[in-house]
Motif scaffolding. Structure first.
Motif, short mmCIF file in Angstrom:
data_model
loop_
_atom_site.label_atom_id
_atom_site.label_comp_id
_atom_site.label_asym_id
_atom_site.label_seq_id
_atom_site.Cartn_x
_atom_site.Cartn_y
_atom_site.Cartn_z
N THR A 31 10.49 7.57 11.36
CA THR A 31 9.56 6.47 11.12
C THR A 31 10.28 5.48 10.21
O THR A 31 10.76 5.86 9.14
CB THR A 31 8.26 6.99 10.47
N TYR A 85 0.81 -1.23 0.00
CA TYR A 85 0.00 0.00 0.00
C TYR A 85 0.83 1.27 0.00
O TYR A 85 0.31 2.36 0.12
CB TYR A 85 -0.89 0.01 1.25
N CYS A 86 2.15 1.18 -0.12
CA CYS A 86 3.04 2.28 0.28
C CYS A 86 2.76 3.63 -0.40
O CYS A 86 2.76 3.72 -1.63
CB CYS A 86 4.48 1.89 0.01
N HIS A 87 2.59 4.67 0.42
CA HIS A 87 2.38 6.02 -0.17
C HIS A 87 3.68 6.76 -0.40
O HIS A 87 3.70 7.82 -1.03
CB HIS A 87 1.41 6.86 0.65
N ASN A 88 4.77 6.22 0.13
CA ASN A 88 6.09 6.83 -0.12
C ASN A 88 6.09 8.34 0.16
O ASN A 88 6.75 9.11 -0.55
CB ASN A 88 6.50 6.53 -1.57
N SER A 128 7.09 0.52 11.92
CA SER A 128 5.90 -0.01 11.25
C SER A 128 5.86 -1.52 11.41
O SER A 128 6.81 -2.22 11.06
CB SER A 128 5.94 0.36 9.76
N SER A 159 11.49 10.44 7.43
CA SER A 159 10.74 9.33 6.86
C SER A 159 11.33 9.00 5.49
O SER A 159 12.46 9.34 5.19
CB SER A 159 9.25 9.72 6.79
N GLY A 160 10.57 8.30 4.67
CA GLY A 160 11.09 7.95 3.35
C GLY A 160 10.01 7.22 2.54
O GLY A 160 8.83 7.39 2.81
N GLY A 161 10.39 6.32 1.72
CA GLY A 161 11.40 5.31 1.68
C GLY A 161 11.84 4.87 3.09
O GLY A 161 11.18 5.15 4.07
N GLU A 162 12.90 4.13 3.08
CA GLU A 162 13.42 3.66 4.37
C GLU A 162 14.60 4.54 4.80
O GLU A 162 15.69 4.43 4.24
CB GLU A 162 13.82 2.18 4.29
N ASN A 184 3.47 1.42 14.37
CA ASN A 184 2.51 1.83 13.35
C ASN A 184 1.86 0.61 12.72
O ASN A 184 2.52 -0.21 12.09
CB ASN A 184 3.22 2.61 12.23
N VAL A 229 -1.04 -0.25 10.07
CA VAL A 229 -2.06 0.15 9.10
C VAL A 229 -3.15 -0.92 9.17
O VAL A 229 -2.87 -2.12 9.09
CB VAL A 229 -1.47 0.27 7.67
N ASN A 287 10.91 1.08 8.98
CA ASN A 287 10.35 -0.27 8.97
C ASN A 287 11.05 -1.17 9.99
O ASN A 287 10.64 -2.32 10.17
CB ASN A 287 10.37 -0.88 7.56
C1 LIG Z 1 5.94 5.60 3.88
S1 LIG Z 1 6.52 4.86 5.37
C2 LIG Z 1 8.20 5.41 5.39
C3 LIG Z 1 8.99 5.03 6.59
C4 LIG Z 1 9.34 3.56 6.74
N1 LIG Z 1 9.78 2.96 5.56
C5 LIG Z 1 8.20 2.79 7.36
O1 LIG Z 1 7.61 1.97 6.68
O2 LIG Z 1 7.91 3.06 8.51
C6 LIG Z 1 5.80 5.87 6.69
C7 LIG Z 1 4.52 5.35 7.27
O3 LIG Z 1 3.51 5.42 6.29
C8 LIG Z 1 2.65 4.33 6.43
N2 LIG Z 1 1.93 4.17 5.17
C9 LIG Z 1 2.47 3.86 3.98
N3 LIG Z 1 1.53 3.80 3.04
C10 LIG Z 1 0.35 4.07 3.64
C11 LIG Z 1 -0.99 4.17 3.18
N4 LIG Z 1 -1.31 3.93 1.91
N5 LIG Z 1 -1.93 4.51 4.06
C12 LIG Z 1 -1.61 4.75 5.36
N6 LIG Z 1 -0.35 4.68 5.85
C13 LIG Z 1 0.61 4.33 5.00
C14 LIG Z 1 3.59 3.20 6.77
O4 LIG Z 1 2.92 2.15 7.40
C15 LIG Z 1 4.56 3.89 7.70
O5 LIG Z 1 4.11 3.78 9.03
#
Ligand SMILES: C[S@@+](CC[C@H](N)C(=O)[O-])C[C@H]1O[C@@H](n2cnc3c(N)ncnc32)[C@H](O)[C@@H]1O
Ligand SMILES: Nc1nc2c(ncn2[C@@H]2O[C@H](COP(=O)(O)OP(=O)(O)OP(=O)(O)O)[C@@H](O)[C@H]2O)c(=O)[nH]1
Ligand code: SF4
Ligand code: SF4
Length: 307
Positions: free
Chosen positions: A89, A27-30, A113, A63-66, A153, A155, A91
């Motif tokens: 934040t 689902y990553c919004h990056n 996460s 945040s990121g990416g990682e 975190n 989701v 992974n």
């Molecule tokens: C984009 S990640 C970047 C940091 C790191 N890679 C991580 O996963 O924690 C930051 C946070 O966004 C959350 N996230 C990513 N995509 C999401 C989405 N589509 N809806 C809600 N939260 C999301 C992830 O679970 C994470 O807690």
């Protein structure tokens, strides 16, 4: 102070250090970024932090990416001006080996996460094998060096982890851990997994001993018999956006006023401090909430709510 036309004062920065990641979450919004060019440098992070600090910004979230893929993360931390709260934040997969030095370099706390305590589910969500134990080790390391509170975190995903909320609450209970339950936003067609966080919040509220409303996004944190649970509901939530008090910085050093918009990015790469300052003031002035209310047109002063 940096204030927009809706009365929202910028008090924190959310800086994306990289677009790279070692996981592939479905689902990553990056952080709302599309592919970017070269990564933000130590000097660029220091520059924007230094300038924003003059305007009262006292919190930074990486945040990121990682972000832990950045080998110079310690250097970045050491280059920051004094801040009230510096967090990342992550992974968690690379945290165990680095927690101690990050703490020494000035990191205050981490969010890790972890959507599931079930190895197979974790592998499905992240699309990567062999990483689950590393995340648990990372959380333990963060706790042992005092990168606390550690926020977990989660989701909330329909048909994947809806049945794990009680287990996650038990996991955080009695430790310097907070469970942060996050509503899924629609990226990469993953919205079929969107689960009803509003109903979940109602159930948690009924069981809570106490609730406190945070200034940021007016999110509510519930206390349940020694466990702390924060609910993040960003979708169609005008109150959340009206209390959005941070400016995002992309991994290629652009100012990004909103997670969900990419047509208003402003590059500050290569500019002097005075030039960055001028662009910053103009960009903040033009900032708008993504979800708006017909009635509440300005940010209301903060107060603590009790249930
Ligand atoms: C984009 S990640 C970047 C940091 C790191 N890679 C991580 O996963 O924690 C930051 C946070 O966004 C959350 N996230 C990513 N995509 C999401 C989405 N589509 N809806 C809600 N939260 C999301 C992830 O679970 C994470 O807690
Ligand atoms: N729409 C929207 N969602 C956000 C925003 N900030 C955070 N979120 C959501 O909240 C989730 C958790 O964010 P984190 O990176 O853990 O940080 P945080 O909760 O914002 O910050 P702290 O609680 O202070 O550690 C993100 O994955 C997003 O889904 C924002 O500005 N807009
Ligand atoms: S670990 Fe973070 S950045 Fe990487 S894919 Fe998952 S949510 Fe996205
Ligand atoms: S305005 Fe709303 S959607 Fe945009 S970054 Fe802020 S809270 Fe997120």
């Amino acid at each position: 102070m940096l204030i927009d036309a809706y009365g929202r004062r910028i008090s924190s920065l959310r800086i994306s250090l990289t677009n790279r990641c070692n996981l592939k979450c479905i689902y990553c919004h990056n952080e709302g970024e599309e592919d970017s060019g070269s990564e933000i440098t130590v000097e660029e992070v220091a520059q924007i932090a230094r300038i924003c600090a003059r305007y009262g910004v006292d919190k930074i979230k990486f945040s990121g990416g990682e972000p832990l893929l950045r080998r110079d993360f310690d250097e970045i931390l050491r280059a920051l001006p004094p801040m009230r709260d510096v967090s990342v934040t992550t992974n968690g997969t690379l945290l165990a080996a680095r927690a101690e030095s990050l703490k020494e370099s000035g990191l205050d706390r981490v969010n890790v996460s972890l959507d599931s305590m079930d190895r197979d589910r974790f592998t499905f969500i992240t699309q990567c094998k062999g990483q689950f134990d590393k995340v648990l080790d990372g959380i333990d390391a963060a706790l042992s060096v005092g990168l606390t509170p550690v926020k977990i975190n989660m989701v909330y995903l329909k048909g994947i982890n809806e049945d794990e909320v009680d287990r996650m609450i038990d996991y955080v209970r009695g430790k310097p851990l907070v469970l942060q339950i996050i509503e899924l936003m629609n990226f990469h067609g993953a919205f079929k997994y969107h689960a009803d966080v509003a109903s979940l919040e109602q159930r948690i509220k009924e069981k809570a001993d106490k609730a406190v409303c945070r200034e940021m996004h007016r999110r509510t944190k519930y206390y349940l018999g020694g466990a702390e649970v924060e609910i993040v509901r960003p979708i169609d939530n005008s109150e959340f956006c009206m209390n959005c008090n941070r400016l995002r910085i992309t991994s290629d050093y652009k100012l990004k006023p909103c997670l969900l918009k990419n047509d208003n990015l402003v590059s500050v790469r290569g500019l002097s401090d005075a030039e960055v300052e001028a662009v910053l003031i103009k960009t903040v002035g033009a900032r708008e909430p993504f979800f708006k209310s017909e009635t509440a047109k300005v940010c209301q002063p903060y107060k603590i709510y009790e249930p």
